[in-house]
Design a protein around this motif. Structure first.
Motif, short mmCIF file in Angstrom:
data_model
loop_
_atom_site.label_atom_id
_atom_site.label_comp_id
_atom_site.label_asym_id
_atom_site.label_seq_id
_atom_site.Cartn_x
_atom_site.Cartn_y
_atom_site.Cartn_z
N GLY A 108 0.83 -1.20 0.00
CA GLY A 108 0.00 0.00 0.00
C GLY A 108 0.86 1.24 0.00
N ARG A 109 0.36 2.28 -0.66
CA ARG A 109 1.06 3.57 -0.76
C ARG A 109 2.48 3.42 -1.32
NH1 ARG A 109 -0.89 4.31 4.91
NH2 ARG A 109 -3.08 4.79 4.63
N GLY A 110 2.66 2.44 -2.21
CA GLY A 110 3.96 2.27 -2.87
C GLY A 110 5.04 1.60 -2.03
N LYS A 111 4.70 1.07 -0.88
CA LYS A 111 5.67 0.41 0.00
C LYS A 111 5.22 -1.02 0.30
CE LYS A 111 8.25 4.02 0.65
NZ LYS A 111 9.62 4.10 0.20
N PHE A 112 6.17 -1.87 0.63
CA PHE A 112 5.87 -3.26 0.98
C PHE A 112 6.41 -3.56 2.37
CE2 PHE A 112 6.30 -3.16 -3.65
CZ PHE A 112 5.05 -3.66 -4.02
N GLY A 113 5.67 -4.36 3.13
CA GLY A 113 6.15 -4.79 4.44
C GLY A 113 7.42 -5.61 4.30
N LEU A 114 7.44 -6.47 3.29
CA LEU A 114 8.61 -7.28 2.99
C LEU A 114 8.68 -7.45 1.48
CD1 LEU A 114 10.96 -9.20 3.71
CD2 LEU A 114 9.26 -11.01 3.98
N TRP A 115 9.79 -7.08 0.87
CA TRP A 115 10.01 -7.20 -0.57
C TRP A 115 11.33 -7.92 -0.78
CZ3 TRP A 115 13.75 -5.98 -4.10
CH2 TRP A 115 13.38 -5.93 -5.44
N MET A 116 11.31 -8.97 -1.59
CA MET A 116 12.54 -9.72 -1.87
C MET A 116 12.70 -9.89 -3.37
SD MET A 116 12.66 -12.54 1.16
CE MET A 116 14.20 -13.17 0.60
#
Length: 114
Positions: A56-64
């Motif tokens: 959401g809002r262009g961010k991720f809690g965890l991105w790999m």
């Protein structure tokens, strides 16, 4: 350390963060969980180049990245989590756009049959 789990309505979805500790400073709160907020349903997103959990809002809690060696963590509306990296230094500002990049040292996937 990070993890996300999902049931069909998001009730079992969460991210978690484990803190470094020594035998002399063991804390009962060495793990902090971030539950599903209900704000959106951005649980998991897969692409040939990456896997993302929460968003959401262009961010991720965890991105790999697809190499499962490089990634980042940022606050996301799905879990309202703090960045999940082991850097426990206080933030220089209360900026919710802060993003922590990391290199994976160890990677595990768990699955549970219910």
């Amino acid at each position: 350390m990070m993890l996300a789990v999902k049931d069909t309505k998001g009730r079992g979805s969460f991210l978690w963060k484990a803190f470094k500790s020594s035998p002399q400073s063991r804390k009962k709160d060495a793990v902090k969980g971030f539950k599903y907020t209900g704000e959106n349903e951005y649980f998991v997103m897969c692409d040939p180049d990456f896997v993302a959990i929460g968003g959401g809002r262009g961010k991720f809690g965890l991105w790999m990245k697809s190499d499962f060696l490089h990634g980042y963590s940022a606050r996301c509306p799905t879990f309202n989590n703090e960045p999940l990296g082991l850097d426990s230094a206080p933030a220089k500002s209360d900026n919710s756009d802060t993003q922590q990049e990391f290199v994976v040292g160890h990677f595990e996937i768990w699955a549970f049959n219910t």
